[in-house]
Design an enzyme around this catalytic site. Structure first.
Site, PDB file in Angstrom:
ATOM      1  N   PRO A 143       0.825  -1.218   0.000  1.00 42.26           N
ATOM      2  CA  PRO A 143       0.000   0.000   0.000  1.00 42.26           C
ATOM      3  C   PRO A 143       0.852   1.258   0.000  1.00 42.26           C
ATOM      4  CG  PRO A 143       0.023  -0.979   2.187  1.00 42.26           C
ATOM      5  CD  PRO A 143       0.711  -1.960   1.275  1.00 42.26           C
ATOM      6  N   TYR A 144       0.237   2.381  -0.314  1.00 39.75           N
ATOM      7  CA  TYR A 144       0.945   3.652  -0.455  1.00 39.75           C
ATOM      8  C   TYR A 144       1.712   4.035   0.797  1.00 39.75           C
ATOM      9  CZ  TYR A 144       1.815   8.551  -1.512  1.00 39.75           C
ATOM     10  OH  TYR A 144       2.422   9.754  -1.743  1.00 39.75           O
ATOM     11  N   SER A 145       1.170   3.677   1.960  1.00 38.85           N
ATOM     12  CA  SER A 145       1.767   4.114   3.218  1.00 38.85           C
ATOM     13  C   SER A 145       3.055   3.387   3.574  1.00 38.85           C
ATOM     14  CB  SER A 145       0.766   3.911   4.361  1.00 38.85           C
ATOM     15  OG  SER A 145       0.423   2.527   4.467  1.00 38.85           O
ATOM     16  N   VAL A 146       3.357   2.294   2.891  1.00 40.61           N
ATOM     17  CA  VAL A 146       4.446   1.426   3.336  1.00 40.61           C
ATOM     18  C   VAL A 146       5.826   1.972   2.993  1.00 40.61           C
ATOM     19  CG1 VAL A 146       5.508  -0.839   2.989  1.00 40.61           C
ATOM     20  CG2 VAL A 146       3.041  -0.650   3.371  1.00 40.61           C
TER      21      VAL A 146
END
Length: 257
Positions: A143-146
């Protein structure tokens, strides 16, 4: 009989660690890199073997052709496709010149150098092809947050994994060995050249990556992940790949109707 290894990106980091270890094991070397002074330091430091310094930029046609020529004409026992460039950034921000360089060094160069080396290896009945990839090859679904986005870089590493697996299968009836090495974060100059300070991040040494690779060859591993303790995780990924591949049908899937 003498052993000869050609190592790209041999001037520092993982490539230097391969060159030093292989020289210690009696391999003569063709050391490829862009920095002549670093390659000459390597040649002066190792003893008991011959070291040919080959200065070449694999992002250029001239450099790639020169190294491919060496692969085709020298009796290589081992080819180590290690050269790399970082260029970590989202695709929309990645300059076209850097995208071209990244794909040239991490996709085109290993492909053409392997293609150049293989006929001689097959004729001689021995040879090992090692390509250095990375665990980011498996990061596509993250995901984008990783993590920071680096689509082209991660994609180039995934290419190395799939190509090596498929090449291993192509060469199964032959004595030629194929391996792709997927380390995580390694303590080299690689990230600092990108302006990233990872000094506080736990990192594997380049020497340990090479230790895993060479032991992995002894174990018959095609995909060597030096920092993954549970190899069942890798097996699960590859079995899922094959299940998805086998699960296709000429009929349109119900969800699309």
């Amino acid at each position: 009989m003498s052993k000869l290894a050609l190592v790209t990106g041999a001037s520092s980091g993982i490539g230097l660690a391969y060159a030093e270890r292989l020289a210690a094991e009696g391999y003569d070397l063709v050391a490829v890199g862009r920095r002549r002074e670093r390659l000459e330091e390597l040649a002066a430091a190792v003893t008991g073997v011959e070291v040919q310094v080959l200065v070449a930029d694999l992002a250029t046609d001239e450099g790639l052709d020169a190294v491919a020529g060496a692969c085709a004409t020298r009796p290589l026992t081992m080819l180590v496709n290690n050269a790399g460039v970082s260029h970590y950034m989202p695709l929309a921000e990645l300059p076209a010149a850097e995208a071209r360089e990244l794909v040239a060094v991490k996709v085109l160069a290993p492909t053409l150098l392997t293609r150049a080396a293989l006929p001689g290896m097959l004729e001689r009945g021995e040879g090992t092809i090692v390509t250095v990839s990375g665990m980011l090859a498996f990061s596509g679904p993250a995901p984008y947050s990783v993590m920071p986005r680096r689509a082209v870089y991660a994609g180039s590493l995934a290419h190395a994994v799939t190509m090596s697996q498929a090449l291993h299968t192509e060469l199964e009836p032959t004595p030629i060995r194929v391996q792709v090495v997927c380390p995580g974060v390694v303590a080299t100059e690689f990230h600092s050249r990108q302006g990233l300070d990872l000094s506080a991040v736990p990192r594997m040494t380049a020497a340990d990556v090479v230790t895993a690779s060479l032991r992995g060859l002894e174990l018959g591993e095609v995909v060597c992940a030096p920092g993954v303790e549970d190899t069942g995780l890798l097996d699960a990924v590859f079995q899922a790949d094959l299940a998805a591949f086998a699960g296709q049908s000429p009929e349109l899937a119900t969800r699309y109707r």
